[in-house]
Scaffold this motif. Structure first.
Motif, PDB file in Angstrom:
ATOM      1  N   SER A 271     -44.396  65.778  30.640  1.00 58.15           N
ATOM      2  CA  SER A 271     -43.325  66.711  30.255  1.00 58.15           C
ATOM      3  C   SER A 271     -42.242  66.701  31.154  1.00 58.15           C
ATOM      4  O   SER A 271     -42.037  66.152  32.149  1.00 58.15           O
TER       5      SER A 271
ATOM      6  N   ARG B  26     -41.824  74.577  20.979  1.00 57.72           N
ATOM      7  CA  ARG B  26     -43.116  75.279  21.416  1.00 57.72           C
ATOM      8  C   ARG B  26     -44.490  74.172  21.180  1.00 57.72           C
ATOM      9  O   ARG B  26     -45.097  74.043  21.865  1.00 57.72           O
ATOM     10  N   GLN B  27     -44.316  73.412  20.047  1.00 58.04           N
ATOM     11  CA  GLN B  27     -45.410  72.446  19.733  1.00 58.04           C
ATOM     12  C   GLN B  27     -45.175  71.069  20.002  1.00 58.04           C
ATOM     13  O   GLN B  27     -45.933  70.553  20.226  1.00 58.04           O
ATOM     14  N   PHE B  28     -44.096  70.651  20.536  1.00 57.01           N
ATOM     15  CA  PHE B  28     -43.817  69.273  21.256  1.00 57.01           C
ATOM     16  C   PHE B  28     -43.383  69.495  22.943  1.00 57.01           C
ATOM     17  O   PHE B  28     -43.997  69.025  23.659  1.00 57.01           O
ATOM     18  N   TRP B  29     -42.114  70.106  22.946  1.00 56.00           N
ATOM     19  CA  TRP B  29     -41.644  70.053  24.399  1.00 56.00           C
ATOM     20  C   TRP B  29     -42.286  70.958  25.282  1.00 56.00           C
ATOM     21  O   TRP B  29     -42.796  70.328  26.392  1.00 56.00           O
TER      22      TRP B  29
ATOM     23  N   ALA C 201     -45.481  71.810  24.794  1.00 49.33           N
ATOM     24  CA  ALA C 201     -46.847  71.575  24.786  1.00 49.33           C
ATOM     25  C   ALA C 201     -47.154  70.092  25.602  1.00 49.33           C
ATOM     26  O   ALA C 201     -48.331  70.003  26.192  1.00 49.33           O
ATOM     27  N   ARG C 202     -46.158  69.474  26.180  1.00 54.50           N
ATOM     28  CA  ARG C 202     -46.370  68.300  26.818  1.00 54.50           C
ATOM     29  C   ARG C 202     -47.010  68.868  28.129  1.00 54.50           C
ATOM     30  O   ARG C 202     -46.452  69.794  28.750  1.00 54.50           O
TER      31      ARG C 202
ATOM     32  N   GLU D 144     -37.543  75.996  17.415  1.00 58.02           N
ATOM     33  CA  GLU D 144     -38.595  76.794  18.039  1.00 58.02           C
ATOM     34  C   GLU D 144     -39.712  75.897  17.740  1.00 58.02           C
ATOM     35  O   GLU D 144     -40.573  75.875  18.834  1.00 58.02           O
ATOM     36  N   GLU D 145     -40.056  75.437  16.582  1.00 58.26           N
ATOM     37  CA  GLU D 145     -41.138  74.581  16.507  1.00 58.26           C
ATOM     38  C   GLU D 145     -41.127  73.462  17.449  1.00 58.26           C
ATOM     39  O   GLU D 145     -42.332  73.079  17.885  1.00 58.26           O
ATOM     40  N   PHE D 146     -40.085  72.686  17.447  1.00 51.74           N
ATOM     41  CA  PHE D 146     -39.998  71.521  18.404  1.00 51.74           C
ATOM     42  C   PHE D 146     -40.128  71.882  19.690  1.00 51.74           C
ATOM     43  O   PHE D 146     -40.867  71.116  20.593  1.00 51.74           O
TER      44      PHE D 146
ATOM     45  N   VAL E 150     -38.124  70.298  10.850  1.00 55.26           N
ATOM     46  CA  VAL E 150     -38.584  70.978  12.072  1.00 55.26           C
ATOM     47  C   VAL E 150     -37.672  71.722  12.472  1.00 55.26           C
ATOM     48  O   VAL E 150     -36.413  71.254  12.622  1.00 55.26           O
TER      49      VAL E 150
ATOM     50  N   ASP F 260     -40.518  82.024  27.747  1.00 55.74           N
ATOM     51  CA  ASP F 260     -41.327  80.706  27.657  1.00 55.74           C
ATOM     52  C   ASP F 260     -41.014  79.662  28.499  1.00 55.74           C
ATOM     53  O   ASP F 260     -42.049  78.850  29.254  1.00 55.74           O
TER      54      ASP F 260
END
Length: 239
Positions: free
Chosen positions: A43, A26-29, A31-32, A22-24, A19, A155
């Protein structure tokens, strides 16, 4: 915060390289959101906001990591006072030494997740998965920013605006730190004047500092009102 969180997960919750940062983010941190129940994790932003309104509670001591780094000795005094512990020079020296990055790095086995890592086998992971992920890495604050793209930083700031700034009017993490420092200064001034009032009043006279205390308390009320009005104004502009 997010880079440290990513490094903590990597090699334990997912394989290194599996992973991207950036994926971590945007898609996890990012996204919460706000939890729907007590069984869900909030979050980072909602978690911080949930404690913000309790920062003046009797049994809450609200500290900022960067300020601890800037004044470790003063922070130790503050924590000791909060806990009602008499901290003489010998105890303070020991605590200060054992709170340094160098000491924690040399003893990082005491700051890992040994207990939680007993879950590894149940999750089909190697018993040693994540064993080197002690929470002692570099002992620096702000260095994680160099790993984040400008778009990602923007972001994250947008998320701050959406959650924390919307409720407090504080437009950034640095602005929050500055506000807390000013609050602490006002609190220290109030305590100093209160002690002077108490000491002077024992003589049976009405001290001048009693008037100063009233003025200080009025300043505190005015500041809270100004902050509320400022927050409302900023929210109105954002609309």
């Amino acid at each position: 915060v997010v880079v440290s969180f990513f490094k903590f997960f990597e090699g334990w919750f997912f394989e290194p390289g599996e992973v991207t940062l950036e994926e971590f983010v945007r898609q996890f941190w990012l996204a919460r959101g706000k939890p729907d129940s007590d069984m869900q994790n909030a979050s980072y932003f909602h978690h911080l906001l949930s404690w913000w309104e309790h920062r003046h509670d009797e049994h809450v001591l609200f500290l900022v990591y960067e300020d601890i780094q800037d004044d470790l000795g003063g922070t130790i005094d503050k924590i000791a006072s909060f806990m009602g512990i008499e901290c003489d020079s010998e105890l303070k020296s020991m605590v200060q030494k054992q709170s340094t990055f160098e000491f924690m790095l040399a003893n990082k086995q005491h700051f890992d997740e040994r207990l939680a890592k007993k879950r590894n086998e149940a999750c089909g992971l190697s018993p040693d998965a994540g064993k080197d992920l002690a929470k002692v890495r570099e002992g620096l604050s702000g260095k994680g920013k160099v790993h984040l793209s400008e778009a990602l930083v923007q972001d994250i700031q947008a998320k701050w605006q959406e959650v924390f700034a919307k409720e407090t009017g504080l437009q950034s993490y640095d602005e929050m730190r500055d506000f807390l420092k000013r609050e602490d200064k006002l609190e220290d001034d109030s305590q100093t004047v209160s002690m002077a009032v108490s000491a002077t009043s024992e003589g049976g006279e009405t001290p001048k500092v009693a008037l100063d205390l009233s003025l200080l308390q009025k300043r505190r009320r005015d500041r809270k009102e100004d902050f509320s009005e400022s927050s409302a104004g900023k929210q109105q502009k954002s609309k």
